[in-house]
Design an enzyme around this catalytic site. Structure first.
Site, PDB file in Angstrom:
ATOM      1  N   ASP A 171      -8.424  -5.593   2.802  1.00 21.45           N
ATOM      2  CA  ASP A 171      -7.917  -4.051   2.888  1.00 21.45           C
ATOM      3  C   ASP A 171      -6.794  -4.060   3.756  1.00 21.45           C
ATOM      4  O   ASP A 171      -6.573  -4.901   4.816  1.00 21.45           O
ATOM      5  CB  ASP A 171      -8.973  -3.216   3.085  1.00 21.45           C
ATOM      6  CG  ASP A 171      -9.458  -3.380   4.335  1.00 21.45           C
ATOM      7  OD1 ASP A 171      -9.828  -4.622   4.622  1.00 21.45           O
ATOM      8  OD2 ASP A 171      -9.926  -2.487   5.121  1.00 21.45           O
ATOM      9  N   GLU A 172      -5.777  -3.019   3.403  1.00 22.36           N
ATOM     10  CA  GLU A 172      -4.799  -2.625   4.533  1.00 22.36           C
ATOM     11  C   GLU A 172      -4.006  -3.478   5.068  1.00 22.36           C
ATOM     12  O   GLU A 172      -3.935  -3.846   6.425  1.00 22.36           O
ATOM     13  CB  GLU A 172      -5.612  -1.735   5.745  1.00 22.36           C
ATOM     14  CG  GLU A 172      -6.454  -0.572   5.337  1.00 22.36           C
ATOM     15  CD  GLU A 172      -7.022   0.117   6.289  1.00 22.36           C
ATOM     16  OE1 GLU A 172      -6.883   1.395   6.344  1.00 22.36           O
ATOM     17  OE2 GLU A 172      -7.536  -0.533   7.285  1.00 22.36           O
ATOM     18  N   CYS A 173      -3.281  -4.599   4.138  1.00 21.61           N
ATOM     19  CA  CYS A 173      -2.276  -5.493   4.638  1.00 21.61           C
ATOM     20  C   CYS A 173      -1.054  -4.635   4.784  1.00 21.61           C
ATOM     21  O   CYS A 173      -0.597  -4.264   4.007  1.00 21.61           O
ATOM     22  CB  CYS A 173      -2.096  -6.509   3.787  1.00 21.61           C
ATOM     23  SG  CYS A 173      -3.283  -7.953   3.996  1.00 21.61           S
TER      24      CYS A 173
END
Lengths: 685, 685
Positions: B323-325
């Site tokens: 998640d959340e790059c």
């Protein structure tokens, strides 16, 4: 700066309304007496304070070992619980501001009399803790933790220099794991409590009529037939010993013999003096079962057993019990009577002495020093045998004069529900002990609180042990002249809630048990009732109902602590009033409490019958309210200097006399105080 | 017999004064709806009850194994905590009156979709629990424990027949051990809590920017440089897995990659996309650090790592996060940009897809099924990959339509301090999920509550997880139509205090933390203030102060539960009043609460400044009192149908608007309800 010394602090607590308890507490922590328990031998206060914040950085200098490292780790964990400051963050880079210096190693197995002293210097700039060995350093860390207090500027420790060492070398707590099995996790959290107040001997009562609680690999029927499946494996025993050692605590096992041995005989009836059959006892009290001291096979068995157990327990001392032989099985066995005649053993005491002497040789052959209760002492008892006295200071003095060392447990029987003050004032060198020579006094090693297990389980044992055992710990550590009861109670009130930081369940256990009785949230009137009650004193409880080992201990008597703070304070108020020394606030506080109790039954009564566990409290609650109503009238008479109706007073006193007797296995602590009020009111014409 | 159905019970709670809470509770337990959570699929009540006393004797029939035996043991331990009846005594001789029959073994490693059903029949004469395997039997035992209640005749379970099985096969709780390290003992007690409500997946978030928490023997710098010394050894991991298995719980590890990886890069900067240097993150939020997806050495490293971890964790699923790059390090690296061009990867999402596909092959090569957050789903993602959705039901529906299985976490983010009712009403097959075909719906495996760790430590995490997660557990286990919020809250009120029987610290943790803030006993006015407050909602807290990983979490916001019972009930009262549906008792109760709050500041104010941890509450306390005073005037106006001064009302509403905003990182829950009162009072002309 506001001044609160010990006396004025206790006074403040006394008069404070519940909502205001906060103020004196904070006051005490900031500028009053330090809430240390036990009090150190020497202490000098300075000005300033050392701030406890994320910058704390400890450096171990000098000798280091695993014990010291684990002590530091534990210290940071408790400090976290005290402050909420995460201990991982407490190892910031930079220069250490908390230095621990130890000169040398502790003994590989902790020895009786090993040095325990430490020197603690706290200033605004930093902390220096020095000790001859890790053992002393551990004690110093616990002192520091007690010094932590909350101020408007954050957590801090006041600047102080402490030079401390114990008065007695043997400061113990005995736990009886036989009558009720006490889980390992409960044992270990109590070891944490012991460390907090610098106790250094865990005496583990591991066998008795009602249960044999250690795994024997050599003689497995001991635990298999001698317990209900609840016993400690050797692995667990090893873990407890290691846990204790890390906390500066010796573990002395006790295997009671030749009596208190029904549980042994369940598996090995060949040891018995009677014909059997034997099964683990399910009732309390002194049993007849006794080992047969006349057979060689008994000693062969014990040699094997002691060999195994002395390997398991590394401590230099080995406790063989030896108490309370009623001799009935010996009397009834003609072969034993014959043996006694043949060997010139004139009575059962002589027979037991013969047994004890044989066992002592076995213990010595396994390189241990024997310990036993008063009964094991005979003129010919070897000088190294240690006597633990349940009979009193006089018995201990006999041992000391004879050249034997001893320790006191009389007066420290915490199962008897006495107030902390009574235990506190018992001195191992008081009574007959005071008349000993210096050399003889040196043979009095200290004392032990004894937590006998008839009426405790793992669920409620903590609040029976603590906080009262902290007062006993102070008696055994601090100088003899430290004996101000008001100061003790004032400090105990601050130390007591801190035991939860060590995992101990005091108030928490009461709350959980009251919730169970209530089937949910605890109604306030039940709390009010509980706060006015105490368990019956001494050994009386056993006679009030039929108790077995399987009887649930889930009633109000099991839920409440042995000493009621509320009742103690009310009693103090009444004494001040009847002594004519009460302030207006104290009159008012007494009145409020009486009104609270008087009106309580009307609220509580409808709730009690809904639960099987509270229904028996109906008359108890009525009685409390009635006593309070009588008390209120007496208070009115006293306040208004009004003559009391003599007949009514007489009737009330009679009624109160009855109300002060246990009901539903509970002692109403208000009735006796009200008796004093009624008497005082009656005496004023 | 008194009748209490779910509705009237909730109503009773609503109007009850504190001292009377006792009555409805007992009522509910005796004759009202059973306090089961989750509610069983099918249940038929009968007459009579099975008495819980010392005569309980359990017999395991049919297939037996260690898990069943340990389940029985644990059952008896909890039963002891519920009743105080010693469990050793519960194995009386005689015929068994509690029979457990299991048909066959459970799988050696617990599988997704393994049977979990059970059949429970309770009559006055005995109990029969049958299940296809031990897993189902464990669930049945927990149901029985929830049925135990206190009556005037003692503890008992009502006669009932239950046929039960879960709606969803994947019912999880995620705990983030990275942001704050959560000690093993806290993890295990939460596994006990999970068993109590039949959750079956413990998703363990073990690495993130702020800490790498597992010992790797192959790559030891992961924990050595990637943590502050606080991590789980492989031995501890093994113990937790075994502990979970005994309780019917799978353990799915998550190692988040390629982003959320700062802690990995501290020890292995060669994995990074940036130049470094990297140190474990000390702040919250999304970080730039990312693994380099373009280097073969990255995959060689991950192959070794995944090989080691898939051996350590036996579960069939392996969560790689994903998640959340933010892509900033990729954008800044010319070599990576070059690689993307050469491989036709048009943007960072494509680059991550490339990475994920490579990692998926590694996971598959180690015989595991990959799981990841929404971002890992791409059209070419293999069909066996499981998607965990933090984005919502629509995202989950995309996966299901594409043929991938998934589970929902949106709506179950228990770190966001939402009320239980909001979580409760979120359905994995609600929203877009409702429009799926039956085949697609079958791909929605269930859901997971997620306990992200920015603002919890081992000290206060329990009350953030429970009791709200019990409501989520019901959503995932019980039939879809079980969704009555009043019934849920009524049952939650009974289930919640029972979590302490499982070692969880809910109210206990609040009390301990308030004691710390008070420097001793908690003054009642502080409790009153605490009861009116909640932590800020959503992600707002992080913006209110500067928080680091080392910031102590020891303030009021950390001590209180995410949902205030008192505030919830007050809000309900206000709604009834403004809807014109309140009874006289409800008007009275609302007035009492407002008076309590209005008068609270005068008592509390003098105490707050004595402590660094409470000084910031001065304006909060003032504001609560002022809001209550405004509320009282509005209540008067409403009750007397009196016109309100429009200007004053306007001023008050403005003031309340401001008061409803967080102060000292606390949300005043009274101000919004008072706004409703003022509006209603103003609207009545």
């Amino acid at each position: 700066m506001k001044q609160c010394n010990a006396r004025s602090f206790a006074f403040l607590i006394l008069l404070s309304l519940p909502a205001l308890v906060f103020v004196p507490r904070l006051c005490a922590q900031q500028t009053g007496p330090l809430a240390l328990m036990p009090m150190p031998a020497h202490m000098t206060m300075a000005t300033g304070q050392f701030a406890i914040d994320g910058s704390l950085k400890i450096d171990l200098q000098g000798f280091k070992d695993e014990r010291l490292e684990s002590g530091r780790q534990r210290f940071l964990e408790i400090l976290f619980k005290e402050t909420g400051i995460p201990y991982a963050a407490a190892t910031q880079p930079g220069r250490a501001n908390f230095i621990i210096k130890t000169a040398a190693a502790s003994d590989a197995v902790q020895q009786l009399g090993e040095k325990e002293s430490y020197h603690l210097e706290v200033s605004a700039a930093g902390v220096l803790l020095t000790a001859p060995n890790p053992l002393g350093a551990l004690h110093g860390l616990q002192t520091f933790l007690q010094l932590v207090r909350l101020t408007p500027q954050g957590f801090s420790v006041p600047a102080v220099t402490i030079d401390d060492e114990p008065r007695f070398a043997w400061r113990g707590l005995m736990i009886d794991s036989s009558r009720h099995f006490i889980p390992v996790s409960v044992i270990t959290r109590n070891l944490d409590g012991m460390e907090a107040v610098k106790l250094n001997v865990f005496h583990w009562h591991l066998s008795d009529d009602q249960g044999f609680r250690v795994e024997s690999k050599q003689l497995p029927l001991l635990q298999e037939k001698g317990s209900n499946g609840l016993y400690y494996t050797q692995k667990q025993i090893g873990e407890v010993i290691r846990y204790a050692r890390l906390r500066g605590i010796r573990v002395v096992p006790e295997f009671d013999m030749p009596c208190h041995t029904t549980s042994w005989l369940a598996g090995y009836p060949q040891l018995a003096s009677g014909a059997g059959a034997y099964a683990v006892a399910e009732r309390w009290g002194v049993m007849d079962a006794a080992m047969d001291p006349t057979r060689e096979t008994t000693y062969q068995f014990l040699d094997r057993f002691i060999g195994e157990m002395t390997t398991l327990f590394p401590d230099a001392y080995f406790h063989i019990g030896g108490d309370e032989c009623d001799g009935k099985e010996w009397d009834a066995n003609t072969r034993i009577k014959e043996f006694m005649r043949a060997h010139g053993l004139k009575d059962n005491a002589a027979l037991q002495s013969y047994f004890t002497a044989r066992v002592q040789k076995l213990v010595a052959a396994h390189h241990k020093i024997m310990e036993g209760w008063d009964e094991v002492l005979q003129p010919e008892t070897p000088r190294d045998v240690v006597i633990q006295s349940w009979r009193g200071q006089a018995s201990l003095a006999v041992a000391a004069r004879q050249g034997n060392r001893g320790l006191l447990s009389t007066g420290y029987y915490i199962d008897l529900n006495q107030p902390a003050a009574e235990h506190y004032l018992v001195d191992p060198l008081g009574g007959e002990g005071a008349s000993l020579t210096a050399e003889e006094k040196a043979r009095v090693l200290g004392g032990e609180a004894t937590m006998w297990g008839e009426f405790v389980t793992g669920e409620n044992i903590d609040k029976c042990i603590w906080p009262r055992t902290a007062a006993i710990a102070e008696r055994l550590w601090s100088p003899q002249e430290v004996r101000d009861v008001d100061s003790m109670y004032a400090r105990l009130a601050i130390v007591s809630p801190r035991f939860q930081n060590y995992g101990l369940e005091l108030e928490a256990s009461t709350r959980v048990m009251l919730e169970r009785m209530s089937g949910g949230e605890v109604p306030e009137p039940l709390e009010v009732l509980a706060g006015a009650m105490q368990p019956p004193l001494g050994y009386s409880r056993g006679g009030m109902r039929e108790y077995r080992t399987s009887t649930p201990l889930n009633r109000l008597v099991d839920a409440i602590p042995p000493e009621s703070e509320t009742a103690r304070k009310f009693n103090d108020l009444v004494k001040r009033i009847t002594d004519g020394k009460a302030s207006a606030e104290q009159w008012q506080r007494a009145r409020e409490l009486l009104v609270l109790w008087r009106d309580n039954d009307a609220k509580l009564h409808p709730l009690l019958e809904a639960s099987d566990l509270t229904a028996e409290l109906v008359p108890v609650s009525q009685s409390l309210s009635q006593a309070a109503a009588i008390g209120l009238r007496a208070l009115d008479d006293l306040e208004n200097h009004r003559m009391t109706d003599k007949d009514a007073a007489q009737k009330n006193l009679q009624w109160l006399e009855a109300a002060a007797k246990p009901q539903a296995v509970l002692l109403d602590m208000v009735a006796p105080a009200v008796q004093l009020l009624v008497q005082a009111a009656g005496a004023q014409q």
